[in-house]
Design a protein around this motif. Structure first.
Motif, PDB file in Angstrom:
ATOM      1  N   ALA A  50      -8.440  21.389  10.445  1.00 15.35           N
ATOM      2  CA  ALA A  50      -9.041  20.054  10.572  1.00 15.35           C
ATOM      3  C   ALA A  50      -8.847  19.528  11.990  1.00 15.35           C
ATOM      4  CB  ALA A  50      -8.426  19.096   9.569  1.00 15.35           C
ATOM      5  N   PRO A  51      -9.761  18.676  12.479  1.00 10.77           N
ATOM      6  CA  PRO A  51      -9.660  18.161  13.861  1.00 10.77           C
ATOM      7  C   PRO A  51      -8.568  17.127  14.049  1.00 10.77           C
ATOM      8  CG  PRO A  51     -11.503  17.144  12.726  1.00 10.77           C
ATOM      9  CD  PRO A  51     -10.979  18.199  11.796  1.00 10.77           C
ATOM     10  N   GLY A  52      -7.959  16.685  12.969  1.00 16.37           N
ATOM     11  CA  GLY A  52      -6.904  15.682  13.034  1.00 16.37           C
ATOM     12  C   GLY A  52      -6.449  15.345  11.628  1.00 16.37           C
ATOM     13  N   PRO A  53      -5.487  14.469  11.498  1.00 17.35           N
ATOM     14  CA  PRO A  53      -4.964  14.134  10.170  1.00 17.35           C
ATOM     15  C   PRO A  53      -5.963  13.369   9.314  1.00 17.35           C
ATOM     16  CG  PRO A  53      -3.975  12.734  11.840  1.00 17.35           C
ATOM     17  CD  PRO A  53      -4.762  13.763  12.567  1.00 17.35           C
ATOM     18  N   SER A  54      -5.885  13.578   8.008  1.00 14.57           N
ATOM     19  CA  SER A  54      -6.662  12.827   7.017  1.00 14.57           C
ATOM     20  C   SER A  54      -5.707  11.904   6.282  1.00 14.57           C
ATOM     21  CB  SER A  54      -7.346  13.773   6.022  1.00 14.57           C
ATOM     22  OG  SER A  54      -8.114  14.746   6.699  1.00 14.57           O
ATOM     23  N   LEU A  55      -6.253  10.784   5.772  1.00 18.44           N
ATOM     24  CA  LEU A  55      -5.371   9.855   5.057  1.00 18.44           C
ATOM     25  C   LEU A  55      -6.069   9.257   3.851  1.00 18.44           C
ATOM     26  CD1 LEU A  55      -6.001   6.539   5.536  1.00 18.44           C
ATOM     27  CD2 LEU A  55      -5.358   7.153   7.856  1.00 18.44           C
ATOM     28  N   VAL A  56      -5.260   8.898   2.879  1.00 21.14           N
ATOM     29  CA  VAL A  56      -5.719   8.165   1.702  1.00 21.14           C
ATOM     30  C   VAL A  56      -4.731   7.036   1.467  1.00 21.14           C
ATOM     31  CG1 VAL A  56      -4.494   9.768   0.161  1.00 21.14           C
ATOM     32  CG2 VAL A  56      -6.330   8.311  -0.745  1.00 21.14           C
ATOM     33  N   ARG A  57      -5.262   5.865   1.133  1.00 23.40           N
ATOM     34  CA  ARG A  57      -4.401   4.693   0.961  1.00 23.40           C
ATOM     35  C   ARG A  57      -4.822   3.934  -0.289  1.00 23.40           C
ATOM     36  NH1 ARG A  57      -5.515   2.342   5.377  1.00 23.40           N
ATOM     37  NH2 ARG A  57      -3.752   3.133   6.605  1.00 23.40           N
ATOM     38  N   LEU A  58      -3.837   3.604  -1.122  1.00 20.68           N
ATOM     39  CA  LEU A  58      -4.028   2.755  -2.288  1.00 20.68           C
ATOM     40  C   LEU A  58      -3.334   1.431  -2.023  1.00 20.68           C
ATOM     41  CD1 LEU A  58      -3.293   5.324  -5.155  1.00 20.68           C
ATOM     42  CD2 LEU A  58      -5.542   4.449  -4.471  1.00 20.68           C
ATOM     43  N   GLY A  59      -4.026   0.327  -2.305  1.00 21.09           N
ATOM     44  CA  GLY A  59      -3.446  -0.969  -1.980  1.00 21.09           C
ATOM     45  C   GLY A  59      -3.579  -1.992  -3.089  1.00 21.09           C
ATOM     46  N   TYR A  60      -2.620  -2.904  -3.117  1.00 18.77           N
ATOM     47  CA  TYR A  60      -2.661  -4.051  -4.019  1.00 18.77           C
ATOM     48  C   TYR A  60      -2.337  -5.287  -3.203  1.00 18.77           C
ATOM     49  CZ  TYR A  60      -1.207  -7.544  -7.424  1.00 18.77           C
ATOM     50  OH  TYR A  60      -1.077  -8.711  -8.135  1.00 18.77           O
ATOM     51  N   GLY A  61      -3.131  -6.339  -3.369  1.00 15.64           N
ATOM     52  CA  GLY A  61      -2.899  -7.563  -2.631  1.00 15.64           C
ATOM     53  C   GLY A  61      -2.934  -8.786  -3.523  1.00 15.64           C
ATOM     54  N   GLU A  62      -2.201  -9.811  -3.099  1.00 20.35           N
ATOM     55  CA  GLU A  62      -2.215 -11.079  -3.823  1.00 20.35           C
ATOM     56  C   GLU A  62      -2.110 -12.212  -2.811  1.00 20.35           C
ATOM     57  OE1 GLU A  62      -0.282 -13.196  -7.800  1.00 20.35           O
ATOM     58  OE2 GLU A  62       0.313 -11.167  -7.205  1.00 20.35           O
ATOM     59  N   VAL A  63      -2.808 -13.307  -3.117  1.00 17.10           N
ATOM     60  CA  VAL A  63      -2.860 -14.457  -2.216  1.00 17.10           C
ATOM     61  C   VAL A  63      -2.473 -15.706  -2.991  1.00 17.10           C
ATOM     62  CG1 VAL A  63      -4.304 -15.819  -0.655  1.00 17.10           C
ATOM     63  CG2 VAL A  63      -4.689 -13.356  -0.877  1.00 17.10           C
ATOM     64  N   TRP A  64      -1.676 -16.564  -2.327  1.00 16.17           N
ATOM     65  CA  TRP A  64      -1.259 -17.832  -2.913  1.00 16.17           C
ATOM     66  C   TRP A  64      -1.630 -18.970  -1.966  1.00 16.17           C
ATOM     67  CZ3 TRP A  64       1.550 -13.417  -2.737  1.00 16.17           C
ATOM     68  CH2 TRP A  64       2.058 -12.899  -3.953  1.00 16.17           C
ATOM     69  N   ASN A  65      -1.937 -20.126  -2.556  1.00 14.05           N
ATOM     70  CA  ASN A  65      -2.024 -21.350  -1.749  1.00 14.05           C
ATOM     71  C   ASN A  65      -1.041 -22.362  -2.320  1.00 14.05           C
ATOM     72  OD1 ASN A  65      -3.232 -22.337  -4.060  1.00 14.05           O
ATOM     73  ND2 ASN A  65      -5.165 -22.935  -3.075  1.00 14.05           N
ATOM     74  N   ALA A  66      -1.191 -23.627  -1.969  1.00 19.37           N
ATOM     75  CA  ALA A  66      -0.218 -24.630  -2.403  1.00 19.37           C
ATOM     76  C   ALA A  66      -0.179 -24.784  -3.913  1.00 19.37           C
ATOM     77  CB  ALA A  66      -0.537 -25.972  -1.744  1.00 19.37           C
ATOM     78  N   SER A  67      -1.247 -24.377  -4.589  1.00 21.09           N
ATOM     79  CA  SER A  67      -1.318 -24.541  -6.052  1.00 21.09           C
ATOM     80  C   SER A  67      -0.788 -23.333  -6.815  1.00 21.09           C
ATOM     81  CB  SER A  67      -2.771 -24.812  -6.475  1.00 21.09           C
ATOM     82  OG  SER A  67      -3.266 -25.960  -5.845  1.00 21.09           O
ATOM     83  N   GLY A  68      -0.595 -22.223  -6.121  1.00 15.80           N
ATOM     84  CA  GLY A  68      -0.133 -21.023  -6.791  1.00 15.80           C
ATOM     85  C   GLY A  68      -1.028 -19.836  -6.469  1.00 15.80           C
ATOM     86  N   SER A  78       0.828  -1.205   0.000  1.00 15.48           N
ATOM     87  CA  SER A  78       0.000   0.000   0.000  1.00 15.48           C
ATOM     88  C   SER A  78       0.864   1.258   0.000  1.00 15.48           C
ATOM     89  CB  SER A  78      -0.935   0.017   1.209  1.00 15.48           C
ATOM     90  OG  SER A  78      -0.209   0.029   2.422  1.00 15.48           O
ATOM     91  N   LEU A  79       0.303   2.293  -0.589  1.00 14.78           N
ATOM     92  CA  LEU A  79       0.885   3.630  -0.573  1.00 14.78           C
ATOM     93  C   LEU A  79      -0.051   4.505   0.250  1.00 14.78           C
ATOM     94  CD1 LEU A  79       2.967   5.737  -1.590  1.00 14.78           C
ATOM     95  CD2 LEU A  79       1.460   6.101  -3.559  1.00 14.78           C
ATOM     96  N   THR A  80       0.451   5.064   1.341  1.00 15.05           N
ATOM     97  CA  THR A  80      -0.383   5.829   2.266  1.00 15.05           C
ATOM     98  C   THR A  80       0.118   7.261   2.368  1.00 15.05           C
ATOM     99  OG1 THR A  80      -0.804   3.837   3.582  1.00 15.05           O
ATOM    100  CG2 THR A  80      -1.292   5.954   4.617  1.00 15.05           C
ATOM    101  N   HIS A  81      -0.812   8.195   2.244  1.00 15.18           N
ATOM    102  CA  HIS A  81      -0.486   9.609   2.425  1.00 15.18           C
ATOM    103  C   HIS A  81      -1.379  10.163   3.526  1.00 15.18           C
ATOM    104  CE1 HIS A  81       0.816  13.688   1.530  1.00 15.18           C
ATOM    105  NE2 HIS A  81      -0.463  14.054   1.507  1.00 15.18           N
ATOM    106  N   GLN A  82      -0.751  10.750   4.535  1.00 17.17           N
ATOM    107  CA  GLN A  82      -1.476  11.326   5.669  1.00 17.17           C
ATOM    108  C   GLN A  82      -1.153  12.799   5.748  1.00 17.17           C
ATOM    109  OE1 GLN A  82      -1.725   9.118   9.540  1.00 17.17           O
ATOM    110  NE2 GLN A  82      -0.632  10.891  10.336  1.00 17.17           N
ATOM    111  N   ARG A  83      -2.176  13.645   5.901  1.00 18.23           N
ATOM    112  CA  ARG A  83      -1.946  15.104   5.882  1.00 18.23           C
ATOM    113  C   ARG A  83      -2.833  15.791   6.912  1.00 18.23           C
ATOM    114  NH1 ARG A  83       0.275  18.960   2.527  1.00 18.23           N
ATOM    115  NH2 ARG A  83       1.074  17.285   1.210  1.00 18.23           N
ATOM    116  N   GLN A  84      -2.264  16.784   7.553  1.00 14.68           N
ATOM    117  CA  GLN A  84      -3.001  17.611   8.505  1.00 14.68           C
ATOM    118  C   GLN A  84      -3.415  18.900   7.801  1.00 14.68           C
ATOM    119  OE1 GLN A  84      -3.832  17.133  12.035  1.00 14.68           O
ATOM    120  NE2 GLN A  84      -5.116  18.849  11.405  1.00 14.68           N
ATOM    121  N   PHE A  85      -4.686  19.015   7.457  1.00 13.92           N
ATOM    122  CA  PHE A  85      -5.182  20.220   6.802  1.00 13.92           C
ATOM    123  C   PHE A  85      -5.438  21.307   7.845  1.00 13.92           C
ATOM    124  CE2 PHE A  85      -6.339  16.869   3.784  1.00 13.92           C
ATOM    125  CZ  PHE A  85      -5.864  17.418   2.595  1.00 13.92           C
ATOM    126  N   GLN A  86      -5.280  22.545   7.435  1.00 13.98           N
ATOM    127  CA  GLN A  86      -5.459  23.663   8.356  1.00 13.98           C
ATOM    128  C   GLN A  86      -6.894  23.696   8.862  1.00 13.98           C
ATOM    129  OE1 GLN A  86      -4.333  27.428   6.714  1.00 13.98           O
ATOM    130  NE2 GLN A  86      -4.546  28.540   8.653  1.00 13.98           N
TER     131      GLN A  86
END
Length: 464
Positions: A261-279, A251-259
């Motif tokens: 704002a009550p706290g930081p905001s974040l956006v996250r882009l993710g890629y996942g892959e799963v394998w078992n015994a067969s591939g 994942s690529l995560t960007h966290q920013r405190q906007f003027q």
């Protein structure tokens, strides 16, 4: 003749002893002068005197330590780190080994060799003798880890359980509208075994300043399982590699405190892959948006919404503890999720957190469902008998629109109670043994999906 030989040997022994005593006296005097020079702010003189001591005894701890401190004051961090490690190797006590390890860590951090610095603190942690030492190590480790753009956290566990395969409680089931009971095959009933899990959270901070932080993170999860001998006798053809699973999420995560704002905001882009015994069996893409609200008393509320799409190369179901999922369904589909959490520090020093989550999984026939759950976690104030205790309870409801065994879908209520203890005194390289007892129960209006499970998880956890 014998008297003469004895007299000569005695004379040599006296000379050697007096020479050693004189050398020790000389070294003690030089050490006092070196310490005085260091206190007076003259590290050059300290280094000169320490080298004179090493010319007499190259393995003397005090000389090596004084030399390392002097070199650190002079900005010679590489030499200081090297001599601090030498001092650690010859240190006579646990206290002096801890001092040398902390100095080596500090100098490696000055060289921006943060991983080596953290290693030295973990090595030094093996020599902790009291709470003051432990607090000092933790403070130094936190400071170095905050400066380190690279982070890593590892966990290992083995969990004996009475239901490793997620088998149904009942031996029979009935198709809706049918008067007949059907028997489930042995492999669909609970089987005893042990699930082995290793996972790692690894991150790298790309940039950070007062208002933003950007990082690349990866989560790696691997598991395998083994049946007990009695379970193998009941299902001799059961494929144990069906428990094998490897999941990687980047994942690529960007966290920013906007003027304002009550706290930081974040956006996250993710890629996942799963394998078992067969591939490879599944890939996924995800997008998350989140907001943290920092309250006046320092407590925090966080809200996060997420969308993910999963593409499955093979439609399989695997029993897994990944994200406490139970049975993971690998099918094409999209998931919409919303979650929120609130954490607070209590007056007695304990920690209480509460979270709510909802998700909709759009995965076609038999895999489209909605789920709502809540989780309460309480961490006790102080370790009891050197055991840090945490208790949690989760309650959830899941509803499937369509399934093969029912004309009007399926409804599940699931519960999970966990009690965990970390043995903080038994630590090696900053890792302590942990024991967690989990009680899990799913009650479904379609009997074949009702199940229960008890497992005792033995693991190693990082305590800092």
């Amino acid at each position: 003749m014998l008297n003469i030989v004895f007299t000569l040997c005695l004379s040599v022994l006296v000379l050697l002893t007096s020479g050693q005593a004189q050398a020790q006296t000389t070294l003690g005097q030089i050490q006092s002068q070196a310490e005085a020079a260091l206190v007076a702010g003259d590290p050059e003189r300290t280094a000169e005197l320490a080298n004179a001591m090493l010319a007499v005894d190259p393995d003397q701890f005090a000389a090596l330590f004084l030399l390392a401190v002097a070199q650190a004051e002079l900005g010679q961090h590489r030499e200081a780190a090297r001599n601090a490690s030498r001092a650690y190797n010859v240190a006579p006590t646990a206290k002096t080994r801890l001092q040398a390890a902390r100095l080596a860590a500090s100098e490696r951090a000055e060289l921006r060799q943060y991983v080596r610095a953290e290693f030295w603190l973990r090595r030094g942690a093996n020599n902790i003798s009291d709470d003051e030492d432990a607090e000092a190590i933790v403070r130094q480790f936190v400071a170095i880890s905050q400066a380190n753009p690279f982070s890593a956290q590892f966990n290992f566990s083995a969990a004996p359980t009475d239901n490793i395969n997620g088998g149904a409680e009942s031996e029979t089931f009935r198709l809706e509208g049918s008067p007949f009971d059907f028997f489930l095959p042995p492999e669909r009933l609970p089987l005893e075994g042990t699930l082995y899990v290793a996972d790692a959270l690894i991150g790298y901070r790309l940039s950070e300043n007062a208002i933003q932080r950007t990082s690349i993170d990866s989560y790696i999860y691997a598991q395998t399982g083994r049946l007990t001998s009695s379970a193998k006798e009941r299902v001799p053809d059961f494929p144990e590699d069906s428990f094998d699973l490897l999941a990687v999420d980047l994942s690529l995560t960007h966290q920013r405190q906007f003027q304002g704002a009550p706290g930081p905001s974040l956006v996250r882009l993710g890629y996942g892959e799963v394998w078992n015994a067969s591939g490879s069996i599944s890939t996924s893409l995800s997008l998350s948006l989140g907001q943290v609200f920092v309250l006046s008393n320092g407590d925090q509320i966080s809200i996060e919404g997420a969308y993910s799409e999963q593409e499955s190369l093979s439609e399989v179901t695997i029993t897994s503890d990944l994200a406490n999922a139970g049975n993971l369904e690998f099918r094409d589909g999209a998931t919409y999720a919303l979650s929120g959490s609130y954490g607070m520090s209590l007056d007695d020093g304990g920690r209480l957190s509460f979270s709510l989550s909802s998700k909709l999984n759009d995965g076609g026939f038999e895999n489209t469902f909605s789920e709502h759950s809540g989780r309460l976690v309480y961490s006790f104030t102080e370790p009891e008998l050197d055991v840090q205790i945490t208790a949690s309870y989760e309650l959830g409801y899941r509803e499937y629109e369509e399934i093969f065994l029912s004309l009007d879908g399926r409804r599940d209520i699931f519960r999970k109670l966990s009690l965990s203890g970390v043995f903080t005194r038994a630590s090696y390289f900053g890792f302590s043994p942990s024991v967690t007892v989990n009680f899990t129960r799913t009650l479904s209006d379609v009997d074949v999906f009702s199940s229960s499970r008890v497992d005792i998880r033995y693991s190693l956890r990082s305590v800092f």
